[in-house]
Design an enzyme around this catalytic site. Sequence first.
Site, PDB file in Angstrom:
ATOM      1  N   CYS A  27     113.273  44.555  54.988  1.00  0.00           N
ATOM      2  CA  CYS A  27     113.825  44.659  56.332  1.00  0.00           C
ATOM      3  C   CYS A  27     115.270  44.243  56.402  1.00  0.00           C
ATOM      4  O   CYS A  27     115.774  43.528  55.554  1.00  0.00           O
ATOM      5  CB  CYS A  27     113.025  43.760  57.287  1.00  0.00           C
ATOM      6  SG  CYS A  27     111.254  43.926  57.108  1.00  0.00           S
ATOM      7  N   CYS A 962     106.991  49.630  13.260  1.00  0.00           N
ATOM      8  CA  CYS A 962     106.453  48.354  13.722  1.00  0.00           C
ATOM      9  C   CYS A 962     104.994  48.246  13.318  1.00  0.00           C
ATOM     10  O   CYS A 962     104.224  49.186  13.462  1.00  0.00           O
ATOM     11  CB  CYS A 962     106.577  48.254  15.237  1.00  0.00           C
ATOM     12  SG  CYS A 962     105.724  46.845  15.934  1.00  0.00           S
ATOM     13  N   CYS A 968     107.959  39.459  17.285  1.00  0.00           N
ATOM     14  CA  CYS A 968     109.246  39.832  17.812  1.00  0.00           C
ATOM     15  C   CYS A 968     109.629  39.241  19.131  1.00  0.00           C
ATOM     16  O   CYS A 968     109.097  38.724  19.736  1.00  0.00           O
ATOM     17  CB  CYS A 968     109.435  41.336  17.922  1.00  0.00           C
ATOM     18  SG  CYS A 968     108.079  42.469  17.957  1.00  0.00           S
ATOM     19  N   CYS A 973      97.238  62.186  23.754  1.00  0.00           N
ATOM     20  CA  CYS A 973      96.292  63.125  23.166  1.00  0.00           C
ATOM     21  C   CYS A 973      96.901  64.520  23.234  1.00  0.00           C
ATOM     22  O   CYS A 973      97.880  64.732  23.941  1.00  0.00           O
ATOM     23  CB  CYS A 973      94.961  63.074  23.909  1.00  0.00           C
ATOM     24  SG  CYS A 973      95.073  63.694  25.590  1.00  0.00           S
TER      25      CYS A 973
END
Length: 1848
Positions: A27, A962, A968, A973
Site C-alpha cells: 500500500c 557437481c 559448497c 522428462c
Amino acid sequence: MPTVPGASYGLPKAEGLYSPEYESDACGVGFVVNIEGKRSHKHRGACGCDNDSGDGAGVMTGIPHKLYRKIMSGQGVTLPDEGRYATGLMFIEKDERKDIEEEFTKMATQFELKVLGWRVVDVDETFCGEVARTLEPLILQVFVTGTEDKAEFLRQVYLLRKYSTHKIPEKGLRYYICGLSTETVVYKGQLNTSQLWGYFRDLSDPDFETHISLIHSRFSTNTFPSWERAHPQRYLAHNGEINTLRGNVNLMAAREGVMHSPAYGDRLKNLYPVVESGMSDSGCVDNVLEFLCMAGGRELPEAIMTMVPEAWQNDRTMTAEKKAYYRWSAFAMEPWDGPALLTFTDGRYIGAILDRNGLRPSRFYVTKDNHMYMSSEVGVTDCKSPDVIQKGRLAPGRMLLVDTQEKVFMKDELIKSHLANLRPVSQWLQETLSMSELRQHYSLGRNKRHSIDRMHMAHGSCLEEDRRLPMFGWTTEALNMLVLPMIRDKKEALGSMGNDAPLACLSLYNPLVFDYFKQLFAQVTNPPIDPFREKIVMSLACPVGPEANILEPSAEQCRRLWLEQPILSLSDCDMLKYTSYKGWKTKILDSVFLVSSGAVGMLKALNKLCEESEKAAEAGYQLLVLSDRTAGKQYAPISPLLAVGAVHHDLIKKKLRLKVGLIVESDAICPYLVFETIARLRQQHLLDPPLPDEEIFMNFRAACARGISKGAQIFEAVGLNRDVMDLCFTGSASRIGGVGFTHLAEETLRRHWLAYAEIECDSRVVMNPGNLHWRDGGEKHINDPMSVANLQDAGRTGNKDSYAKFTETALDAARHCTLRGQMDFRFSEKPLDLSEVEEAASIAHSTLAIAMNRIGAKSNTGEGGENADRYLNEDPINNKRSKIKQMAQGAKPGEGGELPGHKGKAEHIVISGHDGGTGASSWTGIKGAGLPWELGRDVVIAAMLGADEFGFSTAPLIVMGCTMMRKCHLNTCPARELMSRMGIRRFQDLVGRTDKLKFSPNPHNPKAKLLDFSAILKNALDGRPDTNIVGGSMSQDFQMENRLDYKVIEQARSVIEGKQKQVVINMTITNEDRTFAATLSNLISMKTVETGLPDKSILINLKGSGGQSFCAFLARGVHVTLEGDANDYVGKGLSGGEVVIFPPKDMPPAFRSEDNIIVGNVVLYGATSGKAFFRGQTAERWGNFADKCNPESVALESLELSEDVTFVRSFLQEFVDKTGSTIAQHILDNWATERACFVKVFPHEFRRALDEQTKEGAGSLAEAPVPTPLGDKPSPFGENHDPKKEEKDIETPENEYIEELINPIDDNDPNRKEAAIEEEEEGASSSDEERKVKADVNKETEKEAEPKVEPTIIDIEETIRDATMEQKKLDKLRGFVKYKRATNQYRDPAVRQKDWKEIYNHRAVMEGLRTQAARCMDCGVPFCQSDHGCPLGNIIPKWNDLVFRGNWQEALAQLLQTNNFPEFTGRVCPAPCEGACVLGINSPAVTIKNIENTIIDYAFEQGWIKPEVPKTRTGKKIAVVGSGPSGLAAAAQLNKAGHLVTVYERNDRVGGLLRYGIPTMKLSKQVVDRRVRLMEAEGIRFMTGVEVGKDKLGSNLIQDYDATCLAMGSTWPRDLPIPGRDLEGIHFAMSFLETWQKKQQGNNLEYLTLNAKDKDVIGAKSITSFEILPPPPPTRAASNPWPTFPRVFKMDYGHEEVELKYGRDPRIFNIGSKEFLDDGKGHVCGIKTHLVEWTKDATGRWEMQEVPGSEKVYKADMVLLAMGFLGPEKSILQEMSVKTDPRGNVNTDKNKYATSIPSVYAAGDCRRGQSLVVWAINEGRQAARQIDLDLMGKTSLAGPGGIVFQPE
C-alpha cells in the site's frame, strides 16, 4: 499476511488453493493535517497516485459538518451540533436497503440510540472501473444521536458499530460499515486515488471542509481487490503486513476470558469477538486499536504505543521511565510486528508510527502555513521549497503525532515521555516475578532428580546408552550436524544444495510432527524477521503466567513471570515445576500415552491432557508444565507440538488460556534431552572443547535465539488432515489433507519400538536415516548417486542409455519425494504423431549460460552479477551472457511496492519452492522454509499447473560436474513425447490444463494415498472463467520511451560514442523517475566495460525529488547533482560515478540542512566505487555511534595516520565545494579540535585479508596499519565512553557467549547453577576404556605447548593414544586437497614372497591413518555407499571421521552396524567404495579399505570384541547351508536375533571361500579362526563334514528347522572344452588353491600332483597368465565412467611378485587357447594359442576375431583354469525342488530372499551369481533380516546401510 477466517464480501469463495484468508497487499499511505485544526477544502491528500489500478483507495477526514447539515436539511433532518451525532458510510446491496435500515434501527434502539436519518451517498459511476462496478454496493450513510453524556454516547456508538457488524451479516445480508464516529468519516471503495475524488461527489463539494485528510491506496499483490478491503479502516491505514497476526488474534480471543469493564458491564460481551471475522491484517490491528481506545481506557497515542512498541529491550539510550512503560506494556499485550507503517487518526490526533523493524519508508514536510504532509515517499506534493520549514522521516518504532486540539506537532520524545509518566508503572513493575528472584528462594536439591535409565553397551557412546534418543527421533546426523555446531559456534549450522528429501507427508521413515510444517515467507516484500539479524530491534523476551484484565491498567498486569527468552535450562525448569514462591503453583501434566494402548491411545491421551489442563486452570494453577519426562519403555511421548497446540487452542476456546502459563518440558523449550546428551558426551571425553554445563546451556540458547523466527503461527502444514489441524493448530492452513492422529501415533510407536525393542539386535546403534544427506538404506533423495552419475554421464558423453536411466531414476525419486510425483497424465485416446508437436527448443555459471542461450532460455548470474567478459559476449554459439542479472537474493527492505507512480507490471513472476537452490543456508531454513511449489514431474506438470517458464539450478550443475557433495532440483522428462500422447501440439496449450492431470499416489506409500489433490488440480478458470492464463500472450507496454534515462541518453549519445568530450544536461526529476541513470550506466558499461568514461564526461544537473534507487549503478564519468531530495536506495551499486545532493537553494533562511532528511534508507547499498555527497540527514542519526556498531564485525580507531588525515580533510573540502555545507566548513575551520571526533571503522575481515596478503608477500594491497586503540586518545564519544566496548580482537574467543545473547537483560545471574547430568552426583563415571581411548582434552591441550619428540619406533598403542593431538594438527576440512593418498599398504614384495604371512604392511598403514582419514569429506551424497560403491552400505564417512578424531570405539560401533566381518572385507575386498569415491574423479580416492581393517584389528587387540550371547532366545531353529561369507553373515545376524542357528559345512573346516578360496597371504586363516571361535562362543553351532543333499537331505532340514538358508556359493567352475582337455596336469585353480590351503593347515594329503614347484605354469619355474580380453586402459574409458568400478590397468600383489622374480608381467592379453598339447604320456606339455582382436558389429555388439598368422605354442607343465563359476551345484537344489533362474541360480523375487519352497531362503552367490565377498556378506545379512521378519513379524536386524527401520 493471511487474514482471519470469516466471510469477506466481494472476495471469491475458498476454491482450489485460493482462500480469502491468504489475501495480502502492499500500500501507499499519506496524510495532510492543518496543525491548528483549521478546516478548509483545499487539500485532497498527499499521495502520488496510481493511474488505473482500482485495487482500493480511500480517505478519512474530519466530519464535514457544514456539508452534512446542508444535505440533511434538504431531507427535513436537522443535525445536532458537531460531536453530538455520529455518522458513517456502509456498503450494502441495492435491494437490501429496507432490511438493513430496519435491523440497524432496531439495534440502535437496543443501545439507546436514535437514528436521525439516512442518505444514499451521491456517486458518479463513470469513475468506477468495469470490474469494480460488478460488485459496486449501494453506499448508505446513517446519522445517529444519543445521550448527553459524551463518554456514554461514545460507548453506545461503539457498541452499535460492533454489534451490527457481528449480527447483520449473520442474516445473509451484505453489510460493511466503514465507520461510525462523532469525529471522522471514511470514503473508500474499489477505486484508485484518481477515481476516488470523482466518484464521491461529496469530496468535490466546496462545503466539504476538514482539518485532516488521511489517504490510502491499495496495491493488491497476492490478492483479489474488493470494496470492503479498501482502506482506511475506522482508525488507521496501513502499509506492509503483520507477521504476528495469527498469534495476536488468538491471544485477543483468549483475553475475552479475563477482561471486564465497569463502564460496559455486561454489555462488554456485545463487543466480542474483538477481532471481527474476515478481517485483513490491517483490519485486525484496527479492531484492537479501536477496542483499546473505546474500552481500554487509553487515548489513541497510548493505544498505538502499546501495540507497536519501540525496540526497547536492548536500547541503552532509552530513558528508564520509557523503558519501564514498555516493559509494563509488554505484560499487557504482545507487539503487533510488521514490517508495517501505520497512519492513524481519531479526529483530534493524527499521526504515523513505524514498527520497531523500521522497514517501511515514511517521510514528511512541515510548511510555513502550519500544515504537515506525510507520505511513503518524498516528491508527492507540489509544495514550493520556500514554504517548507522542515523535512523529516519516521524512525523505527517512532511516532509522528499532531494534536489538532492543542495545535501542536509533538515530537516522539515528548509524546512518549508524557505517556510513560501517566501511570506509576515503575512501581507496578516491582510486582514482576523474575527468574533471579525465584532462584534465590529455591534449592536445587529440594526435589528428587529425574533418574536416567542407561543401558550398558559393549560399544558405542551415550547415544546408544540412552534409548530415549531414538525414541524422540534423534539421529547421529541431527546431533553432529545440527546440535554440536550450535554448542560449539553458538549459531545454526549451514548446509547447501537445497532440500531434495521427501516431504514429511511422503516420508516412510517416521518423521517428527515438526517436519510436516513449512515456514511461510512474508507476502509483500520482506522475509520473516529473526532476532539474530535484527537483534538490535527484536527480542525473545516473554512474560509467562496468568494475564490480568487489560481494560484496567494496573499493577495486576505485572504479576507475571518475566523470561528473557524461551529456552529453559534443566535447573530452571525444575525450579518452575516445583516452586511455591509467592503462592505460585505448577501443575505437571504428562504428555505421554501408553504403548500398550496402540495408535488410538495418542488421541485419547491428548484429549485427556486438554481436560486436565482445563481443570488445572480453573483450580488456580499459575503454570502448566507439559512434560514427556515419563516417556520410556512403557510410555511413548506425545509430540510437544501436538501437546502444546492442543492445550493452547483448547484453553483459548474455553476462555482459560490467559489464566495459566504453558511450559513444555520436552525436546523443545526445555530441551532436557539435548542438555543431558551433550553433558554425557563431555563425560565420555567426546565433547571438544569440554564445556561446563553453564556454557553448554548458554551457547545452545544463543544458537536457538538466532534461529527462532519472530512471529506467531507463520507456518503452514503440508500433509496433515483437518482433524489434526482443528485440534492442535487452529487457524493454520493444511491444503492437501494427509495423515491423521492414527498415522502420527504409528510413527511415534515405530520410533519407540526402535528404541525399546525386546530383541534389539542392530537397533542399539543410533543411526542416520539420511534426512539431511543421502545415506544408503535411508530416506530417498531426488539427487541420489544413481541419478547424479547417470545425468553426468549423459551430459558428458551424450549417452542416451545413461539419460534413459537418469529419467527412470528421476521419476522414481519424484514418486518417493514430491507432490508432483503423486500425479500422472491423462493421455488422449487419439495421440498425435511426434512430428506434429513443436520442437524441443521452443519448450524449453558460464557453461550453464552457454547452454541456456543456445536453447533460448534465460540463465541467472547469481548474486552479485557477472564479469564483463560474459556480459559483453554476443557470440551466437558460445554466448556466456546471462539474461537475468541477480544483484542480491531476497527482497530488500523498503524497496518497491510502497507508492508506485504507475501500477507495477511484471512479465515474469518467480515461484520458489521449499526445496531451495544451490546456495548456503541454515539447515533449518533448508528443511523448514517455504512450501512445495506444486501447491509441477517436471516441466510438463508445472505447465499444466499454470507455469509458463521454468527455473533450473541443481540439475544443470550436476551436468556440469557437481557431485552433490553438499559442501559448497528440478528434473525434466521428454516433454514432446508426453505432449504427443496427450494430443497437445504447442507447449503453451498445456498451461493450466489440470484436466489432463490426475491424482495417482505412489501405490507403495500408504501416506500418499491419504493426500487430497483436489485443490491443486482445481482449474483456475473455474473461478475466473474469462481470465487469460497463458503467459506472454498479451503484450505489455512499459512506456520505456518516457523514462527520463532515455532523454539523458539522447543528449549524451555523442559523448558515449566518443564524438564529444563533455555534455552538461539540466533537467527536472520527480519521484516517479525510478532507478535514474541505471539505463545510462548500462549503455556506458556495454561500450567501455569497467573503465567507464573519462572524469566529468556527463554532467547532469537536476532539480526535484529523485525516485527510488536514484543513480543506481552509476558508471564512472557520470556526475549527477540533485538540488532537492531523494528516496530510498540512493547510489545502490554505485560503480564509479559521483552523486551530489543538497537542499534547494531557495529554502527559508531558518532551514538547517543538518537537521533535515535529504535521502532515504539504505543508501549506497552494494556500492563498489565512486563518490557520494549528501548535505543533510540520511536514515538514522549517527549519535551514539559506538553503541550502534557491532564490535564483533568492526574495530573503531582514531584518525592518526597521515594518509587518513589527508584523505578526510581533502574530502571535506570537496564536500564544501560541491554542496556548500556549512557544517563541513566549520570542521575545516576548526580542524585541530574537530579532527579528534573522527572515527575510523575498520572491518575485522578486511584487516584479516590484508594481514594474510602481507604474510604471503603479495604487494597488491598495502600492509594493514596497526590500529591505535581509542583508549589511548581522547574519546570522540565523550569522557565516560568505555573504549573496551568498541575494541575487540579479530579472533573472537570461541566461548565468550555472554555478548552473543539476544537478550542479556538480568540474565547473568549469580544464583544460577546448571546441572545437566543428574546421576553424576550419584557416582556415575565414564569407563576406563573410554579414558584409555581418548585422553582428557585438558591434558592434551597442555601437551600442545611442549615440543613433540617423535619416537623412532611407534607402537600401535602410542599412535592411537595421541589421537587428540594429531587430529588438531591435521586439516579435516581441506584434507582432501592437502594430503596425498598413501601407497604403502603392502609389504616389500622382495620380503613377502619369502613367507606365507599376510602381504599387508599393517604398521605403515597405521602410522599415517589419521592423515588418510582427513582426506575423507562427509559428502552429502556419499557415492562410496551407493550401488556402485560398498554393497553393505558401510557408513564410511562416519567412521573415517571418528578415526580422525581418535574415537575408535564409536568408529567400531558404526562399522559393525553394517559389516559383521570387516576383518575379511578389509583384506580381500577390491574396494568398489574407493572406485566410487567422489575424490577419485580427479585424484586418488580416499583410503577406505585400510582404515576399515585397522579399526577391527585394533578392536580385537584391545579386547573390545567379545562374545555377545543373545539375552533372549526365540526358540526358533534355523539351518544355514554353507559357511562361506554369506552363510556366516546370515548365521551371525540370525543368532543376534535370538534364534538357534546351525551351520552345515561339507568341508573339514568352517569358512568356505574364506577358508580355502583365498590365499593365506591375503587372508590369514588365523583371522578366520578368530571369528569362528567368537561365533561359537555366541551360540552358533557348526557342523563340518556334512554335505546337505548327500549326508543330510534338504527335505529333512525343512522338517527339522523353522527356516533354512541356502548359502552354498557358486561352486560350479567354468571349463575350457578344447582338444586335450582330458590330459593330466590340467586343473581348476580352486582345486589347486584348496589343496595348498589344507596342506598349510596341517592336513595329511597327497598334493604332489598339484605342486607347481619347478614347473612351467599357465595361470615355479615360470608363470604365464592368459587373458582373452584386451588390456584395460591406464585411465577410465568413456564406457567406464565414474562412479562405476574403474576397469583400468593395475599391478596386483601377485603380478608384482612375479615381475620381481622373473622380470616381466606374467599377463598376456588378447590371447585365445586352441588346443592342449600331449607330451606322449598323457600329460599336458603346452598350449597352442592365437591372438584375437575385438571389434563392434553394426549393432554395437563386440565381436572376437582370430588374428591370422598369430599362432604360437607355449610350454606348460601345469595348467590352472581360473575362468570363474557358472552357478551353484545342482544336486541339493534338485533334491529340494528349488526353482532356478535362466542362469542356473536360485530364483527369488527382486530384493527378496525367499525361494519357491516355503521356509527356504537363499543368499550369496547361489542366488545372485559369482560375486565379491562383500556382496556375499550383504546377501547373508539381508536374507537373515527377511527370515527374522517372516518368523517374528518385526525385526531389529539392520537393512541396507545399517538402518534398522525399512518400510516394508
